[in-house]
Design an enzyme around this catalytic site. Structure first.
Site, PDB file in Angstrom:
ATOM      1  N   SER A 175      -9.979  -0.888   9.297  1.00  0.00           N
ATOM      2  CA  SER A 175      -9.194  -1.183  10.421  1.00  0.00           C
ATOM      3  C   SER A 175     -10.163  -2.282  11.208  1.00  0.00           C
ATOM      4  O   SER A 175     -10.335  -3.226  10.342  1.00  0.00           O
ATOM      5  CB  SER A 175      -8.887  -0.175  11.458  1.00  0.00           C
ATOM      6  OG  SER A 175      -8.070  -0.528  12.489  1.00  0.00           O
ATOM      7  N   GLU A 272       2.692   0.541   7.549  1.00  0.00           N
ATOM      8  CA  GLU A 272       1.941   0.336   8.705  1.00  0.00           C
ATOM      9  C   GLU A 272       1.983  -1.040   9.288  1.00  0.00           C
ATOM     10  O   GLU A 272       2.210  -1.987   8.585  1.00  0.00           O
ATOM     11  CB  GLU A 272       0.101   0.809   8.551  1.00  0.00           C
ATOM     12  CG  GLU A 272      -0.368  -0.171   7.454  1.00  0.00           C
ATOM     13  CD  GLU A 272      -1.924   0.191   7.239  1.00  0.00           C
ATOM     14  OE1 GLU A 272      -2.372   0.473   8.498  1.00  0.00           O
ATOM     15  OE2 GLU A 272      -2.394   0.373   6.244  1.00  0.00           O
ATOM     16  N   HIS A 302      -2.262   4.750   8.360  1.00  0.00           N
ATOM     17  CA  HIS A 302      -3.379   4.051   8.489  1.00  0.00           C
ATOM     18  C   HIS A 302      -4.682   4.370   8.058  1.00  0.00           C
ATOM     19  O   HIS A 302      -5.192   5.631   8.316  1.00  0.00           O
ATOM     20  CB  HIS A 302      -3.556   3.657   9.912  1.00  0.00           C
ATOM     21  CG  HIS A 302      -4.455   2.598  10.348  1.00  0.00           C
ATOM     22  ND1 HIS A 302      -4.594   1.281   9.868  1.00  0.00           N
ATOM     23  CD2 HIS A 302      -5.541   2.449  11.210  1.00  0.00           C
ATOM     24  CE1 HIS A 302      -5.433   0.494  10.186  1.00  0.00           C
ATOM     25  NE2 HIS A 302      -6.229   1.346  11.184  1.00  0.00           N
TER      26      HIS A 302
END
Length: 364
Positions: A175, A272, A302
């Site tokens: 991320s 996502e 995610h």
């Protein structure tokens, strides 16, 4: 390095398992309302960091050793799973130039997260790859915003280069940490440093300007990241800066820097909101001749390998281990094994990690 490509190698996996479908439903019900409404004021950020950050004793894969260290003046954790030599006096605390290492950068939208929040995942990566990992505790808001995290990551990378060859360092992140891993490699190349052996970008947040179509297309499907929450995190992380500048959003970095990057593995979930961030990076790198593998998982949450006890997590860890073995020098890492992958994906072997006292002057 493979011959230049115009498109990344793409592998699609699905449909989602029953475990993942149930997990997504629970996450959508309990997490999304909180994430949509959390206020990103300085007080709200500090409260969020306290809420999500666990105590020091985090369950990790059985046999994992955790050591708090300082690398390049930045606080980090050295995480060594059993398969990476935990318990072996000859390897614990080793700074041998011949020993490869994973440099890990945690996610959290650049507003929360720490080596503690990601200790479980990193212990599994250490186990399945057979390598120790250095997990970086980079600076966060409200006191610090970008480029402070990039400066910290680059300082750690420089320090690791004093101890081992770049060909024995794999940089990974999820991320916001995927953004940071990509930025680290770009800044290293710009500074004339050797690129790492490989990059592993897990659901990378590569574009803080939110220009990807999936931000809107998957807004109702993604059970973990609400569009509104993502945009609030971006405003905090960037501060007064430009979210479309490449030093914030590595997707937009100059061609000459992107083309100098090492082989790259990118994993995303098809549903996502950050799907396009990963896919666009994959196409950009491959188009510039970088060996790029894009893996897409249908219906997953995610950061696929983070969701313990799902078949998708096991498969994702397996493919990360294969990639790491591929980019490191022959024989530098143990060969991936089915047993190691199964152990890393399940939680039944978890126990509390044993943490020795902090060693502020230590290096990885």
């Amino acid at each position: 390095m493979a011959a230049p490509e115009t498109e990344p190698t793409v592998r699609d996996y699905g449909p989602p398992s029953r475990q993942t479908v149930r997990l997504a439903a629970r996450t959508r019900r309990f997490w999304l309302p909180v994430a949509r409404n959390w206020r990103m004021t300085p007080r709200g950020i500090r409260m969020l960091q306290r809420v999500v950050d666990p105590t020091e004793r985090v369950p990790v894969l059985r046999g994992t050793e955790i050591e708090r260290i300082s690398v390049g003046g930045v606080p980090c954790e050295r995480i060594r799973a059993r398969r990476a030599g935990a318990g072996d006096p000859a390897r614990t605390g080793s700074t041998d130039r011949d020993e490869p290492v994973i440099l890990y950068l945690h996610g959290g939208g650049y507003v929360f997260g720490s080596p503690r929040t990601h200790r479980n995942l990193v212990s599994r990566l250490s186990h399945v790859t057979g390598l120790p990992a250095v997990s970086v505790d980079y600076r966060l808001p409200p006191e610090w915003t970008l480029p402070a995290p990039v400066e910290d990551a680059l300082a750690v990378y420089r320090a690791l280069l004093q101890e081992r060859d770049a060909a024995r360092i794999v940089v990974a992140g999820d991320s916001a940490g995927g953004n940071l891993a990509h930025e680290l490699a770009l800044h290293a190349v710009e500074a004339g440093l050797p690129a790492p052996a490989g990059l592993v970008l897990l659901s990378p947040w590569s574009d803080l300007s939110s220009s990807g179509a999936s931000i809107r297309e998957n807004a109702l499907e993604d059970p973990f990241i609400p569009e509104s929450g993502l945009r609030r995190c971006a405003r905090v992380a960037v501060g007064a800066g430009d979210p479309a500048h490449w030093r914030v959003s590595p997707l937009f970095a100059p061609d000459e820097l992107q083309a100098a990057l090492p082989p790259t593995l990118i994993q995303v979930g098809t549903g996502e909101v950050l799907r396009d961030d990963g896919e666009r990076v994959a196409r950009r790198l491959a188009g510039l001749g970088v060996e790029t593998l894009l893996e897409r998982y249908a219906g997953t949450l995610h950061v696929v390998p983070a969701w313990t006890n799902t078949p998708e997590a096991r498969d994702a860890l397996h493919r990360i281990a294969d990639f790491v073995s591929h980019v490191l020098p022959a024989g530098a890492a143990p060969e991936p094994s089915a047993r190691a992958e199964a152990e890393a994906a399940g939680s039944e072997d978890e126990t509390m990690g044993i943490e020795p006292p902090a060693a502020p002057g230590a290096a990885a």
